[in-house]
Design an enzyme around this catalytic site. Structure first.
Site, short mmCIF file in Angstrom:
data_model
loop_
_atom_site.label_atom_id
_atom_site.label_comp_id
_atom_site.label_asym_id
_atom_site.label_seq_id
_atom_site.Cartn_x
_atom_site.Cartn_y
_atom_site.Cartn_z
N ARG A 24 0.81 -1.23 0.00
CA ARG A 24 0.00 0.00 0.00
C ARG A 24 0.84 1.27 0.00
O ARG A 24 0.30 2.37 -0.15
CB ARG A 24 -0.92 0.01 1.23
CG ARG A 24 -2.16 -0.87 1.07
CD ARG A 24 -2.88 -1.05 2.39
NE ARG A 24 -3.07 0.18 3.13
CZ ARG A 24 -4.16 0.95 3.06
NH1 ARG A 24 -5.14 0.63 2.22
NH2 ARG A 24 -4.28 2.02 3.80
N CYS A 48 5.94 34.98 24.61
CA CYS A 48 6.02 33.57 25.02
C CYS A 48 5.98 33.46 26.54
O CYS A 48 6.78 34.10 27.23
CB CYS A 48 7.30 32.95 24.47
SG CYS A 48 7.68 31.32 25.16
N CYS A 51 9.56 32.01 27.99
CA CYS A 51 10.84 32.70 27.86
C CYS A 51 11.24 33.36 29.19
O CYS A 51 10.37 33.74 29.99
CB CYS A 51 10.77 33.76 26.77
SG CYS A 51 10.98 33.11 25.08
N ASN A 73 3.21 22.97 36.72
CA ASN A 73 2.32 23.36 35.62
C ASN A 73 1.18 24.23 36.15
O ASN A 73 0.51 23.89 37.13
CB ASN A 73 1.76 22.09 34.96
CG ASN A 73 1.15 22.37 33.60
OD1 ASN A 73 0.40 23.32 33.42
ND2 ASN A 73 1.48 21.53 32.64
N HIS A 112 14.35 30.59 22.68
CA HIS A 112 13.02 30.24 22.17
C HIS A 112 13.08 29.43 20.89
O HIS A 112 12.15 28.69 20.57
CB HIS A 112 12.23 31.54 21.93
CG HIS A 112 10.81 31.36 21.50
ND1 HIS A 112 9.80 31.00 22.38
CD2 HIS A 112 10.22 31.47 20.27
CE1 HIS A 112 8.66 30.91 21.72
NE2 HIS A 112 8.88 31.20 20.44
N ASN A 152 6.13 16.64 24.02
CA ASN A 152 5.34 16.82 22.80
C ASN A 152 5.99 17.94 22.01
O ASN A 152 6.05 19.08 22.47
CB ASN A 152 3.89 17.20 23.11
CG ASN A 152 3.14 16.08 23.79
OD1 ASN A 152 3.36 14.90 23.50
ND2 ASN A 152 2.27 16.43 24.72
N SER A 160 1.43 23.39 22.82
CA SER A 160 0.78 24.70 22.78
C SER A 160 1.78 25.85 22.67
O SER A 160 1.38 27.00 22.50
CB SER A 160 -0.06 24.89 24.05
OG SER A 160 0.76 24.81 25.21
N HIS A 163 8.40 27.00 22.36
CA HIS A 163 9.59 27.09 23.20
C HIS A 163 10.00 25.67 23.64
O HIS A 163 9.16 24.88 24.05
CB HIS A 163 9.30 27.94 24.43
CG HIS A 163 10.55 28.35 25.18
ND1 HIS A 163 11.07 29.62 25.10
CD2 HIS A 163 11.37 27.65 26.00
CE1 HIS A 163 12.16 29.68 25.86
NE2 HIS A 163 12.36 28.49 26.40
N HIS A 165 10.54 22.56 25.48
CA HIS A 165 10.19 22.14 26.83
C HIS A 165 9.62 20.74 26.82
O HIS A 165 9.23 20.20 25.78
CB HIS A 165 9.17 23.11 27.45
CG HIS A 165 7.80 23.01 26.86
ND1 HIS A 165 7.47 23.54 25.62
CD2 HIS A 165 6.66 22.43 27.33
CE1 HIS A 165 6.19 23.30 25.37
NE2 HIS A 165 5.67 22.63 26.39
N GLN A 167 7.48 17.79 29.76
CA GLN A 167 6.65 17.74 30.96
C GLN A 167 6.97 16.49 31.77
O GLN A 167 7.50 15.51 31.25
CB GLN A 167 5.16 17.74 30.59
CG GLN A 167 4.71 18.98 29.85
CD GLN A 167 3.20 19.00 29.64
OE1 GLN A 167 2.42 18.94 30.59
NE2 GLN A 167 2.79 19.06 28.38
N HIS A 297 10.45 5.90 23.99
CA HIS A 297 9.69 5.74 22.76
C HIS A 297 9.57 7.09 22.06
O HIS A 297 9.27 8.11 22.69
CB HIS A 297 8.26 5.25 23.06
CG HIS A 297 8.20 3.89 23.67
ND1 HIS A 297 8.29 2.73 22.94
CD2 HIS A 297 8.03 3.51 24.96
CE1 HIS A 297 8.16 1.68 23.75
NE2 HIS A 297 8.02 2.13 24.98
N LYS A 310 0.24 10.48 9.30
CA LYS A 310 -0.52 9.26 9.48
C LYS A 310 -1.64 9.51 10.49
O LYS A 310 -1.43 10.19 11.51
CB LYS A 310 0.37 8.13 10.00
CG LYS A 310 -0.39 6.83 10.30
CD LYS A 310 0.54 5.74 10.79
CE LYS A 310 -0.24 4.49 11.21
NZ LYS A 310 -0.97 3.89 10.09
N PHE A 311 -2.82 8.97 10.21
CA PHE A 311 -3.94 9.04 11.13
C PHE A 311 -4.29 7.64 11.62
O PHE A 311 -4.21 6.67 10.86
CB PHE A 311 -5.17 9.67 10.46
CG PHE A 311 -5.03 11.13 10.17
CD1 PHE A 311 -5.40 12.08 11.11
CD2 PHE A 311 -4.53 11.57 8.96
CE1 PHE A 311 -5.26 13.43 10.84
CE2 PHE A 311 -4.39 12.92 8.68
CZ PHE A 311 -4.77 13.86 9.62
N GLU A 316 -7.89 0.82 12.30
CA GLU A 316 -6.88 0.95 13.36
C GLU A 316 -7.52 1.25 14.71
O GLU A 316 -7.02 0.82 15.76
CB GLU A 316 -5.89 2.04 12.98
CG GLU A 316 -5.02 1.63 11.80
CD GLU A 316 -4.39 2.81 11.10
OE1 GLU A 316 -3.21 2.72 10.76
OE2 GLU A 316 -5.09 3.80 10.88
#
Length: 345
Positions: A24, A48, A51, A73, A112, A152, A160, A163, A165, A167, A297, A310-311, A316
């Protein structure tokens, strides 16, 4: 077995299968096309909230930090027992219980416009040491059983703020994914008398097909059971259970392998490559965990280019994960990319 034909592969860490459909990969793409993220970020952004010296949305002013910077946070997904109230649990068919925890943000750099692949070896080592120190600090709290370090990167992965970072969410129970991996590793240890990921790493070394980067202390592979197109698994070469167990040399080795992986990611489509990354390590539940092998990972969404992702939909979501590009092909593409970041060439 002919891996050029449809087949399924077993994820040893989860017990789940992934469908691989190599034929595919040649199909035309008429689906959603993403916008290419902006490349020219300023070194300092006065708007930001991460910063140095800037005011965050809750009114707190960041210190003029020059290295890493850690803070609780401002919109934490978890609360401490004092904030959350008494522990309660429902029974019957509608089961729920209190979940306590602490959420922190770790800024990698005052700059930044930098991310891991563009930071120096010494700067990334400082990030690794901060992750380790925070893991130990949070894990010593009596209501914490697990410390999840994750990053992320990119708006495509829900970040979001650009900068640099990550978590840390420290939770009162062991979350689903590490709990499943712990169980699978414990079963393997009981049945074979050896570590699952130690044995898997040795098998990958013998094969060589899926290794993309290696140093004395860590190895990065596209796992045999990869779901995401350019998924990567980073494994400690020697059996350790968690980040606080890292020696100074292993801190340097981990920083180096993270830079190698993310540089290849950025070079693949010559963009700041988006991903979700996280470490899996031993819980802080007061029990020995000889089965746990420290690893990370990387789950990046991009498939064919900087604008095609990819979705996970349809079969899936309702059946099992599926991929077109084989892990071996993905590993070869990543392995053959230059080790120098495209912006420096």
């Amino acid at each position: 077995m002919n891996f050029d034909r449809p087949h399924r592969r077993l994820n040893l860490l989860t017990g789940q299968w992934v469908l691989v459909s190599p034929h595919r990969a040649k199909r035309p793409w008429l689906g959603q096309v993403e916008k290419v993220p902006p490349e020219n970020l300023p070194q300092y952004d006065p708007t930001c909230y991460l910063c140095p010296g800037n005011k965050r949305s809750v009114g707190v002013v960041n210190p003029p930090y020059t290295g890493t910077f850690v803070f609780d946070n401002d919109f934490a997904a978890l609360l401490t027992p004092e904030e959350n109230g008494d522990d309660q649990r429902t029974t019957g068919l509608f089961v729920a219980e209190e979940e306590n925890g602490i959420c922190r943000v770790i800024c990698f750099s005052p700059r930044h416009d930098l991310s891991i692949p563009e930071m120096t070896q010494e700067e990334v080592e400082a990030v690794v040491r901060t992750w380790s120190d925070q893991t130990l600090d949070l894990g010593q709290k009596d209501f914490i059983q697990y410390v999840q370090v994750f990053e992320n990167k990119g708006a495509m992965m829900g970040a979001s703020n650009p900068h640099p970072h990550s978590q840390i969410w420290a939770t009162g129970h062991i979350p689903n994914e590490p709990a499943t991996e712990l169980e699978r590793q414990a079963v393997y240890l009981a049945e074979h008398g050896s570590c699952l990921l130690c044995d898997y790493l040795e098998a990958e070394r013998r094969s060589g097909e899926r290794i993309i980067a290696v140093n004395d202390d860590f190895t990065a592979v596209v796992p045999f059971w990869a779901i995401w197109p350019f998924e990567v698994l980073v494994l400690a070469n020697h059996h350790i259970a968690s980040m606080p167990d890292l020696s100074p040399r292993q801190v340097s080795g981990l920083a180096d392998i993270l830079r190698q992986v993310t540089t290849r990611y950025d070079n693949l489509f010559e963009i700041s490559f988006p991903y979700s990354m996280g470490f899996h390590q031993a819980p802080f539940d007061g029990k020995p965990h000889p089965e746990q092998h420290f690893h990370a990972h990387y789950y990046p969404p991009l498939l064919r280019s900087a604008t095609v992702r990819k979705f996970m939909v349809g079969f899936e979501m309702l059946g099992m994960p599926q991929r077109d590009l084989t892990p071996e092909t993905a590993a070869q593409r990543l392995r053959e990319l230059p080790s120098t970041h495209y912006r420096l060439r």
